[in-house]
Design an enzyme around this catalytic site. Structure first.
Site, PDB file in Angstrom:
ATOM      1  N   SER A 186       0.797  -1.206   0.046  1.00  0.00           N
ATOM      2  CA  SER A 186      -0.025  -0.063   0.078  1.00  0.00           C
ATOM      3  C   SER A 186       0.742   1.334  -0.094  1.00  0.00           C
ATOM      4  O   SER A 186       0.298   2.326  -0.624  1.00  0.00           O
ATOM      5  CB  SER A 186      -1.045   0.013   1.293  1.00  0.00           C
ATOM      6  OG  SER A 186      -0.116  -0.235   2.395  1.00  0.00           O
ATOM      7  N   HIS A 214      -5.020  -3.404  -2.611  1.00  0.00           N
ATOM      8  CA  HIS A 214      -4.724  -2.388  -3.648  1.00  0.00           C
ATOM      9  C   HIS A 214      -4.655  -3.039  -4.940  1.00  0.00           C
ATOM     10  O   HIS A 214      -4.393  -2.339  -6.079  1.00  0.00           O
ATOM     11  CB  HIS A 214      -3.528  -1.631  -3.331  1.00  0.00           C
ATOM     12  CG  HIS A 214      -3.568  -0.681  -2.161  1.00  0.00           C
ATOM     13  ND1 HIS A 214      -4.040   0.414  -2.217  1.00  0.00           N
ATOM     14  CD2 HIS A 214      -3.523  -0.823  -0.851  1.00  0.00           C
ATOM     15  CE1 HIS A 214      -4.329   1.093  -1.259  1.00  0.00           C
ATOM     16  NE2 HIS A 214      -3.734   0.396  -0.138  1.00  0.00           N
ATOM     17  N   LYS A 245     -11.760   0.790  -2.014  1.00  0.00           N
ATOM     18  CA  LYS A 245     -10.735   1.371  -2.811  1.00  0.00           C
ATOM     19  C   LYS A 245     -11.202   1.636  -4.444  1.00  0.00           C
ATOM     20  O   LYS A 245     -12.162   2.070  -4.613  1.00  0.00           O
ATOM     21  CB  LYS A 245      -9.373   0.884  -2.446  1.00  0.00           C
ATOM     22  CG  LYS A 245      -8.860   1.220  -1.248  1.00  0.00           C
ATOM     23  CD  LYS A 245      -7.766   0.419  -0.779  1.00  0.00           C
ATOM     24  CE  LYS A 245      -7.446   0.951   0.702  1.00  0.00           C
ATOM     25  NZ  LYS A 245      -6.815   0.287   1.694  1.00  0.00           N
TER      26      LYS A 245
END
Ligand SMILES: *Cc1c(COP(=O)(O)O)cnc(C)c1O
Length: 400
Positions: A186, A214, A245
């Site tokens: 990350s 991610h 995300k």
């Protein structure tokens, strides 16, 4: 030892220590944080600090699904999943997640943090060991702490060191061994060596849990993550991810074999002792999964734009670590440089946030790309980074 009753003193001393070491955290006001252009502390800036990688946050289909669910099912379940918080929509969503991950089952959590916390502490106890990349996300570290398991950290992406730790674990006679890693890191934007890890997991009989926070959405066929891209998804025991995300909504999940999921449902305290996600969120995630799958163009653009951005910075001699993704750090020797760099960047109308210890070991400013960034915006950012970097470097020489 006598009890220190002077709380004021203790709090003030700790705060001034943080401030003195340039480690104090503050809140900054942002509006439209998922857009490429945003207002940061009243200032219009280009946004290179969002995880809205595919630009899906606020997508009309997600908005509509959230509103429909709100109208139909209300604002809250007011109950945990095991009481009365388990609805038809949640059951359907978990099937949808399992199918997206091509696993037997999946379990939804309130968010990614609580997923890592609850899954690791459900599976392991003090007779076990977790072997974890030194740069893994804080939620993994906290899950290990709560579990009471031994915590062996291997040097970042160092497969030899991972093997040393596995050997040590076997020698010490632990009951169970879990290897856990971020797939895309990350704060560094580099990618775990999943083929090495798979080989070692098999060799030593460990289980493997991957945090795809991610990678998912952004990487792999249909955005299924790095394990899919590297074709190791079938051998991976547990897939963890977040919907906050690339999916542009909120929530976390764990996916794997049916028995493992049943085990986690029975033992995970961060699953059991909290209210289930509100219907609107469930509706939003349900709508966003098919959108993520369909976002092939956005994924390609994100990849191409990330390459353009990284190449531009490398050409200027800006140190970006080993980033090979849409997360690109600009590395510094100390906290003050990182802070000054991000302030300079803001003067040039680009937002990138300084990340300092204890979140990372080396101070940096973390920049993230989105598929929605235009090449013109990225070029402007590269130019701003060049100027800000030069000015900060000049200063640091001056101070020395
Ligand atoms: C963001 C993140 C999480 C936490 O997810 P949330 O849904 O935001 O709680 C977990 N792991 C990694 C690697 C992350 O980057």
């Amino acid at each position: 030892m006598t009890i220190d009753t002077n709380w004021e003193n203790f709090i003030e001393e700790e705060l001034s220590r943080l401030s003195f070491k340039n480690l104090e955290r503050k809140l900054y006001k942002v509006s439209h944080p998922t857009n490429t252009e945003t207002i940061y502390e009243g200032k219009e800036v280009l946004n290179f600090a969002s995880s809205n990688y595919l630009g899906l946050a606020g997508h009309p289909e997600i908005n509509k699904a959230m509103k429909d669910a709100l109208d139909k099912h209300g604002t809250s379940t007011t109950a945990s999943r095991l009481i009365t918080g388990h609805t038809t929509a949640v059951e359907k969503l978990e099937k949808q997640i399992a199918s997206f991950k091509e696993t037997e089952a999946a379990l939804l959590f309130s968010n990614g943090y609580m997923t890592n916390l609850g899954v690791i502490s459900a599976l392991l106890g003090r007779h076990d060991v977790v072997i974890s990349d030194r740069l893994n996300h804080a939620s993994i570290v906290d899950g290990i702490r709560i579990s009471g398991a031994q915590h062996y950290r291997y040097r970042h992406m160092d497969s030899c060191h991972l093997e040393t730790m596995l050997k040590k674990a076997i020698m010490k006679g632990f009951r169970k061994v879990l290897i856990v890693t971020d797939t895309v890191f990350s704060m560094d934007g580099d990618s775990a060596k999943l083929d090495d890890i798979l080989y070692l997991k098999d060799k030593y009989g460990a289980a493997l849990m991957l945090d795809e926070a991610h990678a998912e959405g952004a990487i792999g066929p249909f955005g299924r993550g790095l394990a899919y891209k590297m074709n190791v998804h079938k051998e991976t025991d547990l897939h963890m991810g977040t919907f906050s995300k690339a999916f542009g909504v909120y929530g976390g999940y764990i996916a794997g074999k049916r028995t493992w999921i049943k085990f986690i449902l029975n033992k995970s305290r961060s699953f059991i002792y909290t209210t289930s996600l509100p219907p609107s969120i469930i509706g939003g995630i349900s709508a966003s999964i098919p959108l993520v799958k369909k976002s092939e163009t956005a994924r390609r653009q994100l990849d191409e734009k990330s390459i353009f951005f990284r190449k531009g910075l490398i050409k200027l001699g800006i140190p970006i670590g080993n980033s090979n993704t849409h997360i690109v750090p600009v590395m510094f020797d100390n906290e003050l440089q990182a802070i000054n760099f991000s302030k300079k960047l803001l003067e040039f109308k680009v937002l990138g946030v300084p990340i300092r210890p204890p979140t990372v070991t080396t101070a940096r400013v973390r920049l993230t790309l989105m598929a929605t960034h235009s090449i013109e915006q990225i070029s402007r950012a590269i130019k701003a980074i060049e100027m800000a970097y030069e000015s900060v470097r000049g200063e640091s020489v001056l101070y020395k």
